[in-house]
Design an enzyme around this catalytic site. Structure first.
Site, PDB file in Angstrom:
ATOM      1  N   GLU A 124      -6.290  -2.139   0.126  1.00 20.08           N
ATOM      2  CA  GLU A 124      -7.381  -1.478  -0.603  1.00 20.08           C
ATOM      3  C   GLU A 124      -7.414   0.022  -0.336  1.00 20.08           C
ATOM      4  OE1 GLU A 124     -10.969  -3.621   0.272  1.00 20.08           O
ATOM      5  OE2 GLU A 124     -10.316  -5.354  -0.920  1.00 20.08           O
TER       6      GLU A 124
ATOM      7  N   HIS B 249      -1.873   1.507   7.073  1.00 18.23           N
ATOM      8  CA  HIS B 249      -2.642   1.173   8.274  1.00 18.23           C
ATOM      9  C   HIS B 249      -2.255  -0.208   8.760  1.00 18.23           C
ATOM     10  CE1 HIS B 249      -4.905   0.107   4.669  1.00 18.23           C
ATOM     11  NE2 HIS B 249      -5.384  -0.936   5.330  1.00 18.23           N
TER      12      HIS B 249
HETATM   13  P1  5GP Z   1      -6.753  -3.012   3.537  1.00 16.50           P
HETATM   14  O1  5GP Z   1      -7.333  -4.084   2.650  1.00 16.50           O
HETATM   15  O2  5GP Z   1      -6.487  -1.749   2.758  1.00 16.50           O
HETATM   16  O3  5GP Z   1      -5.572  -3.482   4.324  1.00 16.50           O
HETATM   17  O4  5GP Z   1      -7.841  -2.724   4.623  1.00 16.50           O
HETATM   18  C1  5GP Z   1      -8.707  -1.634   4.574  1.00 16.50           C
HETATM   19  C2  5GP Z   1      -9.633  -1.763   5.761  1.00 16.50           C
HETATM   20  O5  5GP Z   1     -10.286  -0.529   5.925  1.00 16.50           O
HETATM   21  C3  5GP Z   1     -10.697  -2.828   5.590  1.00 16.50           C
HETATM   22  O6  5GP Z   1     -10.593  -3.770   6.656  1.00 16.50           O
HETATM   23  C4  5GP Z   1     -12.001  -2.045   5.624  1.00 16.50           C
HETATM   24  O7  5GP Z   1     -13.032  -2.720   6.304  1.00 16.50           O
HETATM   25  C5  5GP Z   1     -11.606  -0.761   6.329  1.00 16.50           C
HETATM   26  N1  5GP Z   1     -12.362   0.400   5.919  1.00 16.50           N
HETATM   27  C6  5GP Z   1     -12.651   0.789   4.644  1.00 16.50           C
HETATM   28  N2  5GP Z   1     -13.367   1.944   4.657  1.00 16.50           N
HETATM   29  C7  5GP Z   1     -13.498   2.290   5.962  1.00 16.50           C
HETATM   30  C8  5GP Z   1     -14.144   3.389   6.609  1.00 16.50           C
HETATM   31  O8  5GP Z   1     -14.734   4.279   5.990  1.00 16.50           O
HETATM   32  N3  5GP Z   1     -14.088   3.437   7.973  1.00 16.50           N
HETATM   33  C9  5GP Z   1     -13.434   2.458   8.687  1.00 16.50           C
HETATM   34  N4  5GP Z   1     -13.450   2.586  10.016  1.00 16.50           N
HETATM   35  N5  5GP Z   1     -12.826   1.409   8.109  1.00 16.50           N
HETATM   36  C10 5GP Z   1     -12.853   1.320   6.759  1.00 16.50           C
END
Ligand code: 5GP
Ligand code: ZN
Length: 140
Positions: free
Chosen positions: A95, A100
């Site tokens: 997302e 990361h």
């Molecule tokens: P993805 O689905 O991209 O692998 O995971 C994105 C992660 O980023 C999610 O687990 C979400 O909770 C985290 N996340 C999204 N926005 C923020 C933010 O503003 N600060 C932090 N610390 N984590 C975030």
């Protein structure tokens, strides 16, 4: 830095993040919406959307930091195990388009599954198809 990237903003200190570790090229901070206590994200400081976009040295630094942090996070929250994963691309659930690695502490009986649970229906591949895939990856 990418202007509208939330993780670039955390790296730049423009929005707050609970930073747990920092190296010259990486930052690690707590996920704002944790899957478990201690759920940590490790990011390269430079903006790269996909794993394959990372320069070799940054990829090595990122994994070195995951390697160093995973046992520390696990100990800090008294977890029983850890799942490490990267959603690399939208179809995989990414997302935030800034690479990361998730470090997710795991607990006996936490109701979660192994990493095998993240994919869809399992394909039924013939030996020939497996051979073709092996060749395609080898020559890619
Ligand atoms: P993805 O689905 O991209 O692998 O995971 C994105 C992660 O980023 C999610 O687990 C979400 O909770 C985290 N996340 C999204 N926005 C923020 C933010 O503003 N600060 C932090 N610390 N984590 C975030
Ligand atoms: Zn970014």
């Amino acid at each position: 830095m990418s202007e509208d990237c939330i993780f670039c903003s955390i790296v730049a200190g423009d929005i707050p993040g609970r930073v747990v570790s920092e190296t010259e090229t990486t930052l690690a901070f707590l996920d704002v919406n944790p899957l478990a206590p201690g759920h940590t994200l490790v990011v390269p400081k430079d903006h790269h959307a996909r794993l394959g976009d990372l320069p070799d040295d940054v990829a090595a630094d990122l994994f070195a930091e995951v390697h160093a942090l995973a046992p520390r996070v696990e100990d800090a929250v008294d977890a029983d195990a850890t799942t490490v994963g990267i959603n690399d691309g939208e179809a995989a659930g990414q997302e935030v388009p800034h690479v990361h690695a998730h470090i997710v502490p795991r607990f006996d009986g936490d109701g979660g599954g192994p990493i095998h649970a993240v994919a869809g229906d399992r394909p039924d591949l013939s030996d020939e198809e497996m051979d073709d895939i092996e060749s395609a990856i080898t020559s890619a």
